[in-house]
Design a protein around this motif. Structure first.
Motif, PDB file in Angstrom:
ATOM      1  N   ASP A 237       0.848  -1.194   0.000  1.00  0.00           N
ATOM      2  CA  ASP A 237       0.000   0.000   0.000  1.00  0.00           C
ATOM      3  C   ASP A 237       0.885   1.246   0.000  1.00  0.00           C
ATOM      4  OD1 ASP A 237      -1.831   1.996   0.352  1.00  0.00           O
ATOM      5  OD2 ASP A 237      -2.621   1.268   2.263  1.00  0.00           O
ATOM      6  N   LEU A 238       1.010   1.879  -1.154  1.00  0.00           N
ATOM      7  CA  LEU A 238       1.882   3.045  -1.261  1.00  0.00           C
ATOM      8  C   LEU A 238       1.264   4.297  -0.632  1.00  0.00           C
ATOM      9  CD1 LEU A 238       3.401   2.480  -4.800  1.00  0.00           C
ATOM     10  CD2 LEU A 238       4.361   1.916  -2.569  1.00  0.00           C
ATOM     11  N   LYS A 239      -0.058   4.268  -0.390  1.00  0.00           N
ATOM     12  CA  LYS A 239      -0.665   5.375   0.353  1.00  0.00           C
ATOM     13  C   LYS A 239      -0.139   5.396   1.785  1.00  0.00           C
ATOM     14  CE  LYS A 239      -5.043   5.635  -2.213  1.00  0.00           C
ATOM     15  NZ  LYS A 239      -6.524   5.483  -2.114  1.00  0.00           N
ATOM     16  N   LYS A 240       0.031   4.208   2.356  1.00  0.00           N
ATOM     17  CA  LYS A 240       0.575   4.114   3.713  1.00  0.00           C
ATOM     18  C   LYS A 240       2.004   4.638   3.745  1.00  0.00           C
ATOM     19  CE  LYS A 240       1.301   0.876   7.550  1.00  0.00           C
ATOM     20  NZ  LYS A 240       0.429   1.574   8.503  1.00  0.00           N
ATOM     21  N   LEU A 241       2.781   4.312   2.722  1.00  0.00           N
ATOM     22  CA  LEU A 241       4.153   4.810   2.635  1.00  0.00           C
ATOM     23  C   LEU A 241       4.156   6.338   2.640  1.00  0.00           C
ATOM     24  CD1 LEU A 241       6.987   3.518   0.357  1.00  0.00           C
ATOM     25  CD2 LEU A 241       6.408   5.929   0.320  1.00  0.00           C
ATOM     26  N   ALA A 242       3.291   6.929   1.829  1.00  0.00           N
ATOM     27  CA  ALA A 242       3.235   8.394   1.741  1.00  0.00           C
ATOM     28  C   ALA A 242       2.805   9.005   3.075  1.00  0.00           C
ATOM     29  CB  ALA A 242       2.275   8.808   0.628  1.00  0.00           C
ATOM     30  N   GLU A 243       1.867   8.359   3.761  1.00  0.00           N
ATOM     31  CA  GLU A 243       1.393   8.864   5.053  1.00  0.00           C
ATOM     32  C   GLU A 243       2.505   8.857   6.095  1.00  0.00           C
ATOM     33  OE1 GLU A 243      -1.864   6.344   5.979  1.00  0.00           O
ATOM     34  OE2 GLU A 243      -3.219   7.245   4.493  1.00  0.00           O
ATOM     35  N   ILE A 244       3.267   7.770   6.134  1.00  0.00           N
ATOM     36  CA  ILE A 244       4.357   7.662   7.113  1.00  0.00           C
ATOM     37  C   ILE A 244       5.430   8.710   6.844  1.00  0.00           C
ATOM     38  CG2 ILE A 244       6.268   6.167   7.851  1.00  0.00           C
ATOM     39  CD1 ILE A 244       4.297   3.799   7.545  1.00  0.00           C
ATOM     40  N   ARG A 245       5.750   8.936   5.578  1.00  0.00           N
ATOM     41  CA  ARG A 245       6.755   9.950   5.241  1.00  0.00           C
ATOM     42  C   ARG A 245       6.273  11.352   5.587  1.00  0.00           C
ATOM     43  NH1 ARG A 245       9.786   8.111  -0.396  1.00  0.00           N
ATOM     44  NH2 ARG A 245      10.823   6.296   0.520  1.00  0.00           N
ATOM     45  N   GLN A 246       4.965  11.539   5.553  1.00  0.00           N
ATOM     46  CA  GLN A 246       4.420  12.844   5.931  1.00  0.00           C
ATOM     47  C   GLN A 246       4.423  13.008   7.446  1.00  0.00           C
ATOM     48  OE1 GLN A 246       0.287  13.494   4.788  1.00  0.00           O
ATOM     49  NE2 GLN A 246       0.645  15.693   4.562  1.00  0.00           N
ATOM     50  N   GLN A 247       4.139  11.940   8.164  1.00  0.00           N
ATOM     51  CA  GLN A 247       4.076  11.988   9.626  1.00  0.00           C
ATOM     52  C   GLN A 247       5.452  12.214  10.253  1.00  0.00           C
ATOM     53  OE1 GLN A 247       2.250   8.222  10.459  1.00  0.00           O
ATOM     54  NE2 GLN A 247       0.267   8.829   9.626  1.00  0.00           N
ATOM     55  N   ILE A 248       6.479  11.565   9.700  1.00  0.00           N
ATOM     56  CA  ILE A 248       7.855  11.746  10.177  1.00  0.00           C
ATOM     57  C   ILE A 248       8.703  12.123   8.965  1.00  0.00           C
ATOM     58  CG2 ILE A 248       9.780  10.726  11.443  1.00  0.00           C
ATOM     59  CD1 ILE A 248       7.885   8.669  12.586  1.00  0.00           C
ATOM     60  N   PRO A 249       8.934  13.406   8.732  1.00  0.00           N
ATOM     61  CA  PRO A 249       9.552  13.858   7.475  1.00  0.00           C
ATOM     62  C   PRO A 249      11.079  13.692   7.455  1.00  0.00           C
ATOM     63  CG  PRO A 249       9.056  15.739   8.857  1.00  0.00           C
ATOM     64  CD  PRO A 249       8.513  14.538   9.576  1.00  0.00           C
ATOM     65  N   ILE A 250      11.525  12.443   7.555  1.00  0.00           N
ATOM     66  CA  ILE A 250      12.964  12.163   7.598  1.00  0.00           C
ATOM     67  C   ILE A 250      13.665  12.674   6.341  1.00  0.00           C
ATOM     68  CG2 ILE A 250      14.668  10.294   7.522  1.00  0.00           C
ATOM     69  CD1 ILE A 250      12.817   8.671   9.320  1.00  0.00           C
TER      70      ILE A 250
END
Length: 257
Positions: free
Chosen positions: A229-242
């Motif tokens: 699920d690439l939507k989940k990937l995008a959400e995680i990157r938004q939540q923690i903007p490493i």
């Protein structure tokens, strides 16, 4: 090996944890059969394990080595086109110019070879009383990185950890890379064969960008399926903007060739 780029919101990934025998033709036939099975169950990206057409061992590499293109890669090309999938061909012993390499090939839905990656960091280990093995006795290292474009995003590691490094490091390394890079990580092992000279750990695994194991095989021959699920990937990157907080003014990764 990294698959990059992406407009696909989700897709099904299949990891083929193949039982590798001493008969190359059997390995190829069974691998292609399982690729077809995975495609029939909806997989759009299918991956084979390290050294899928040959027993894993320095004493086997020269005997089983092929040119690329050659018999094994031709069959991978054909089945990728037949099934209209992206196929990560694990690895095979490759012979070129009198040298041997541990080489992974990747094929697109049209059967074209998208990448050919020669293993850069050879596996040498000497743990007294447990295991000694040196790929560098017979193999030469590759000298380039490999990345290919698909409609999905993940890190893919065909590997053959053993009964010493497997329980200690297999899942640990995968979860670490997933969190470090906020990306899905898949590792594909041969099935475990207790009678082999090198006994693979098995446990092909998929980890999500949060570091959670979302699919994992046992030790036997099997196909692991998971929906990425690439939507989940995008959400995680938004939540923690490493990625946006990297200090490129202080450090960076440089490719020298």
């Amino acid at each position: 090996m990294r698959a990059a780029s992406g407009a696909m919101a989700s897709f099904r990934l299949a990891l083929i944890q193949l039982h590798v025998s001493a008969v190359k033709s059997d390995n190829l036939q069974r691998a292609c059969g399982l690729v077809r099975e995975a495609s029939a169950k909806g997989a759009k990206v299918v991956a084979l394990p390290e050294c899928f057409n040959s027993p894993y061992g320095t004493q086997y590499f020269k005997e089983y080595a092929e040119k690329i293109p050659g018999e094994s890669t031709q069959k991978l090309s054909e089945v990728a086109k037949e099934c209209n999938i992206y196929l990560i061909g694990g690895s095979i012993p490759e012979e070129d110019g009198g040298k041997l390499y541990n080489t992974c090939t990747v094929f697109g839905p049209d059967g074209a070879m998208l990448a050919k990656h020669r293993k850069v960091h050879l596996f040498d280990i000497n743990v007294p009383g447990k295991i000694q093995f040196k790929e560098s006795e017979t193999l030469s290292p590759g000298n380039s990185f490999s990345m290919f474009d698909t409609r999905c995003q993940l890190l893919i590691y065909p590997g053959a950890f053993n009964l010493t490094t497997g329980p200690a490091h297999w899942e640990l390394l995968q979860r670490g890379r997933a969190v470090d890079n906020q990306v899905y990580v898949a590792t594909i092992s041969p099935a475990r064969d207790e009678k082999a000279s090198y006994v693979a750990w098995g446990h092909s695994t998929v980890v999500n960008p949060w570091g959670e194991v979302i699919a994992k095989a046992g030790a036997e021959e099997t196909v692991v399926y998971t929906d990425i699920d690439l939507k989940k990937l995008a959400e995680i990157r938004q939540q923690i903007p490493i990625l946006s907080q990297k200090r490129c003014d202080l450090y960076g990764v440089e490719m020298k060739k």
